[in-house]
Design a protein around this motif. Structure first.
Motif, PDB file in Angstrom:
ATOM      1  N   THR A   6     -91.723  92.798  64.694  1.00 34.35           N
ATOM      2  CA  THR A   6     -91.606  93.093  63.265  1.00 34.35           C
ATOM      3  C   THR A   6     -91.488  94.594  63.069  1.00 34.35           C
ATOM      4  O   THR A   6     -92.257  95.373  63.642  1.00 34.35           O
ATOM      5  N   GLY A   7     -90.484  94.978  62.279  1.00 35.42           N
ATOM      6  CA  GLY A   7     -90.308  96.371  61.898  1.00 35.42           C
ATOM      7  C   GLY A   7     -90.255  96.474  60.389  1.00 35.42           C
ATOM      8  O   GLY A   7     -90.598  95.534  59.668  1.00 35.42           O
ATOM      9  N   LEU A   8     -89.803  97.595  59.898  1.00 38.20           N
ATOM     10  CA  LEU A   8     -89.714  97.780  58.452  1.00 38.20           C
ATOM     11  C   LEU A   8     -88.686  96.837  57.830  1.00 38.20           C
ATOM     12  O   LEU A   8     -88.755  96.541  56.634  1.00 38.20           O
ATOM     13  N   ASP A   9     -87.743  96.368  58.629  1.00 36.97           N
ATOM     14  CA  ASP A   9     -86.720  95.443  58.133  1.00 36.97           C
ATOM     15  C   ASP A   9     -87.129  93.985  58.237  1.00 36.97           C
ATOM     16  O   ASP A   9     -86.353  93.097  57.887  1.00 36.97           O
ATOM     17  N   GLY A  10     -88.323  93.699  58.756  1.00 35.10           N
ATOM     18  CA  GLY A  10     -88.780  92.319  58.865  1.00 35.10           C
ATOM     19  C   GLY A  10     -88.911  91.860  60.299  1.00 35.10           C
ATOM     20  O   GLY A  10     -88.820  92.657  61.239  1.00 35.10           O
ATOM     21  N   PRO A  29     -79.953  96.463  69.293  1.00 38.33           N
ATOM     22  CA  PRO A  29     -80.974  97.434  68.900  1.00 38.33           C
ATOM     23  C   PRO A  29     -80.493  98.333  67.772  1.00 38.33           C
ATOM     24  O   PRO A  29     -79.369  98.827  67.789  1.00 38.33           O
ATOM     25  N   GLY A  30     -81.352  98.516  66.792  1.00 36.37           N
ATOM     26  CA  GLY A  30     -81.065  99.436  65.703  1.00 36.37           C
ATOM     27  C   GLY A  30     -82.040 100.589  65.747  1.00 36.37           C
ATOM     28  O   GLY A  30     -82.653 100.879  66.774  1.00 36.37           O
ATOM     29  N   GLU A  31     -82.221 101.239  64.629  1.00 30.71           N
ATOM     30  CA  GLU A  31     -83.136 102.375  64.569  1.00 30.71           C
ATOM     31  C   GLU A  31     -84.492 101.979  64.007  1.00 30.71           C
ATOM     32  O   GLU A  31     -85.359 102.830  63.805  1.00 30.71           O
ATOM     33  N   ASP A  32     -84.684 100.684  63.733  1.00 34.28           N
ATOM     34  CA  ASP A  32     -85.927 100.239  63.116  1.00 34.28           C
ATOM     35  C   ASP A  32     -87.118 100.542  64.016  1.00 34.28           C
ATOM     36  O   ASP A  32     -87.030 100.469  65.242  1.00 34.28           O
ATOM     37  N   LEU A  33     -88.225 100.887  63.398  1.00 29.53           N
ATOM     38  CA  LEU A  33     -89.457 101.215  64.105  1.00 29.53           C
ATOM     39  C   LEU A  33     -90.294  99.955  64.274  1.00 29.53           C
ATOM     40  O   LEU A  33     -90.601  99.269  63.298  1.00 29.53           O
ATOM     41  N   LEU A  34     -90.676  99.641  65.510  1.00 26.14           N
ATOM     42  CA  LEU A  34     -91.487  98.461  65.767  1.00 26.14           C
ATOM     43  C   LEU A  34     -92.906  98.670  65.251  1.00 26.14           C
ATOM     44  O   LEU A  34     -93.535  99.693  65.522  1.00 26.14           O
ATOM     45  N   LEU A  35     -93.395  97.669  64.516  1.00 27.77           N
ATOM     46  CA  LEU A  35     -94.746  97.725  63.962  1.00 27.77           C
ATOM     47  C   LEU A  35     -95.692  96.750  64.646  1.00 27.77           C
ATOM     48  O   LEU A  35     -96.866  97.051  64.829  1.00 27.77           O
TER      49      LEU A  35
END
Length: 253
Positions: free
Chosen positions: A132-136, A147-153
């Protein structure tokens, strides 16, 4: 040359900061993997330091039995987590086998995944984990493929089916604290077997096989075409992975 090091206060701020620094900017937490690519051991690109972000609870048990782990948790904190050891013992056991204590104290779960050469990636793929990242939320296999630039949470591992058996082994050039030649993982159950490879020079990949599939060394060796490096040819690495997997799968549970 001065390298910018930015320290955001929130994940949302981290994403904005990374975008503002340009495409060469990188997230960094423990830095144990990222620094391996730095010339002369020094960064030559902007860094967004995630070490000050709130990791939140290291582990959360979901209503459906799934386990959700903070991507900011260090590997050693997860290895020592009593709740994780009770619920999903294969993960802390695997963490104890992949790095020295000093590395585990710094390295994070999210960093091990984002590095893509991390030895936990095959295990998480075999466990059908999602991230899960900021995009869901998205399946880990999909995140690795695009892979995108989303940060893993966080990382979520679904509850294992009844009767499932988990296999994990990092194969190196010596007994401990060695780069991986190949890392293998599998989850077997009534519905079939989910096999994943990765580690070191091996791009992470996963295959889901039905319960009727052949699991001989020859059949397993044909599943993946693995790359060569200075230590092993591609075919030799494929045979090694197949031999290790076949040996585990042939063992009586």
């Amino acid at each position: 040359m001065t390298i910018p090091i930015i320290r955001p206060r929130t994940p949302e701020e981290a994403l904005v900061m990374r975008r503002s620094l340009g495409e060469r900017a990188r997230y960094i937490a423990g830095g144990t993997a990222l620094q391996l690519a730095w010339p002369e051991g020094r960064a030559d690109h902007p860094l967004v330091d995630l070490s000050g972000l709130d990791a939140g609870p290291l582990m959360r048990l979901e209503e459906d039995g799934a386990v959700t782990l903070s991507a900011f948790a260090t590997l050693e904190s997860l290895r020592r987590h009593e709740g994780l050891a009770r619920r999903l013992p294969v993960l802390p056991e695997a963490i104890g086998a992949i790095a020295a204590w000093g590395v585990r104290e710094l390295a994070t779960l999210g960093g091990n995944i984002a590095w893509r050469a991390g030895d936990l990636v095959p295990l998480l793929l075999a466990l059908d984990a999602s991230v899960t990242g900021l995009d869901g939320e998205v399946a880990l296999s999909e995140w690795l493929a695009e892979p995108g630039e989303d940060l893993l949470l966080s990382v979520t591992v679904p509850a294992l089916p009844a009767g499932a058996r988990v296999i994990f082994e990092k194969v190196g050039r010596r007994a401990a604290f060695t780069p991986s030649l190949v890392t293998v993982a599998a989850v077997t159950g009534p519905a079939g077997t989910r096999i994943a490879l990765g580690g070191g020079p091996v791009p992470p990949s996963v295959a889901a096989l039905p319960a009727t599939a052949a699991l001989s060394q020859e059949a397993l060796g044909a599943l993946f075409a693995l790359p060569a490096d200075d230590f092993l040819s591609g075919p030799a690495r494929s045979r090694l992975a197949a031999r290790v997997l076949a040996g585990h799968l042939a063992e009586t549970p």
